[in-house]
Enzyme design. Sequence first.
Site, PDB file in Angstrom:
ATOM      1  N   CYS A   1      26.581  14.012   0.213  1.00 55.45           N
ATOM      2  CA  CYS A   1      27.308  14.656  -0.880  1.00 55.45           C
ATOM      3  C   CYS A   1      28.817  14.377  -0.790  1.00 55.45           C
ATOM      4  CB  CYS A   1      26.980  16.144  -0.894  1.00 55.45           C
ATOM      5  SG  CYS A   1      27.460  16.922  -2.417  1.00 55.45           S
TER       6      CYS A   1
ATOM      7  N   HIS B   1      21.064  16.608  -0.905  1.00 50.50           N
ATOM      8  CA  HIS B   1      21.064  17.257   0.421  1.00 50.50           C
ATOM      9  C   HIS B   1      19.697  17.121   1.109  1.00 50.50           C
ATOM     10  CE1 HIS B   1      25.006  19.196   0.268  1.00 50.50           C
ATOM     11  NE2 HIS B   1      24.812  19.168  -1.031  1.00 50.50           N
TER      12      HIS B   1
ATOM     13  N   GLU C   1      19.040  18.025   4.114  1.00 47.08           N
ATOM     14  CA  GLU C   1      18.875  19.054   5.136  1.00 47.08           C
ATOM     15  C   GLU C   1      18.224  20.329   4.621  1.00 47.08           C
ATOM     16  OE1 GLU C   1      21.576  18.029   3.668  1.00 47.08           O
ATOM     17  OE2 GLU C   1      23.186  19.497   3.576  1.00 47.08           O
TER      18      GLU C   1
END
Length: 517
Positions: free
Chosen positions: A87, A174, A176
């Site tokens: 990002c 993202h 994660e």
Amino acid sequence: MADNTPESEKILVLDFGSQYTQLITRRVREMGVYSEIFPCTIGLEKIRSFGARGIILSGSPFSVHQKGAPVLPKGFFELGLPVLGICYGMQLITKSLGGTVAKSKDREYGAAQLQITNKAGLFEGLADSENVWMSHGDRIEKLPDGFETVASTGNSPFAAMQNSAKKIYAIQFHPEVAHTPNGAKILANFAKKICGCSGGWTMKSFLQTEVERIRKQVGKDRVILGLSGGVDSTVCAAIVHQAIGDQLTCLLIDNGLLRKNEARQVMENFKEKLHIKVRCKDASAVFLKALKGIKDPEKKRKTIGKKFIDVFQREAKKIGRVKYLAQGTLYPDVIESVSFKGPSAVIKSHHNVGGLPKKMKLGLVEPLRELFKDEVRQLGLEMGLDETLIHRQPFPGPGLAIRIIGDVTPARLNLLREADAIVTAEIKSAGLYREVWQSFAVLLPVKSVGVMGDERTYENAVAVRAVTSRDGMTADWARLPYDVLGKIANRIINAVAGVNRVVYDVSSKPPSTIEWE
Ligand code: XMP
């Protein structure tokens, strides 16, 4: 000689202030690769000396165009290490290497469908189309020289880019978060395939390395540890004991604010099950005297904290010459993170024994300072500690004092202890003890009318609090089954003299807190 231990294969996460930074580190560790977070303000030298095999750049609440937005350390790309920008990390790479990041008025937030056009690199083993989670304002408009697009979404034509010759990769989404179901695979491709980490970091290897480290640090000196009976201090004691045996003495200060039978149980566990040298100092009278007449929650905390240091110091002297204090500080407490206010390093320090090392001039042994709570639990199990010790619910340092609203007196403590033991017993017998984050009783400064037999009563009210939470930072009230609540209320009113009413707390955090004080 090259260090080829699992601990030497590390991934450094450079934090630009994203709320997800800790998650990146956790995902990387879950695949058996050791990872640590550093604030983006650390210089190149510190990055170099950490010796990572690759670097992940986190997201950020900033826009790269904003004044004061965090930047890459000077000379960052000279490191020559593999890089993965997530990002904001992607936008920084783009801006730093001559691409264009366009300001965007609208944020792209939520689920998106990623179309992968080149799988060699981050996307090996993934499908042509994957669900991913987006949360960004700015977007890439022109790639830096030497980069190619490898995936796109409807809103982001450059959702992923790479320069495989230089091993620089970047993604707009993202990986994660749980909303990117195959995100862990993407991170694994980076850490293992691109950076060459083998994934051998386990709690077993951590334990071996840490035991060696403690032996080296402590030598023949003596270590003292303030025991609370909670998971962190228990696992900390066990690992230090494994390293230096009887050079460790644990000290349990019974402040008179513990739960029913708690001091006795902790002593039994340590002496009989763990065979660790432990002393218990019953200082209830000292604490209760100091707390007399104090109603204010913060004053209670401060009084207890101060007395703890006094008593601990006095008791420690009786042990003889001690050079170190062992503490169960965890990783979230030590991460220097870039806050939303700007890239300034902040260290959280809300430890109950925070004042001790300074006052006593002791060195610190903190074997858990690199671990998250669930890793501490795994480590405890790895060392063979009892499940009941490992999965204990958190209990605050100031103990029952902050669960008695108003004056803390021996009579009110006894009453709360009995009520609290019933809550715990019923939650355990319903099989809910591990499902809820905390469950306990609170004694209110309220009396109400009741009727028992043919008699009018005018007695105390007890509140039951049970919450679900991941980390204690936010929490929701636990939807306990009515019959469990009914049983708890019934038993408390029947068995605890002085209580004729039980209420259930249905507030979440925020805006309430878990503890009442
Ligand atoms: P709150 O009440 O702030 O609690 O929602 C969040 C978590 O922290 C624990 N807590 C404390 N722990 N000393 C501690 O060691 C304290 O003064 C303290 N106050 C709250 C609380 O039990 C919950 O797990």
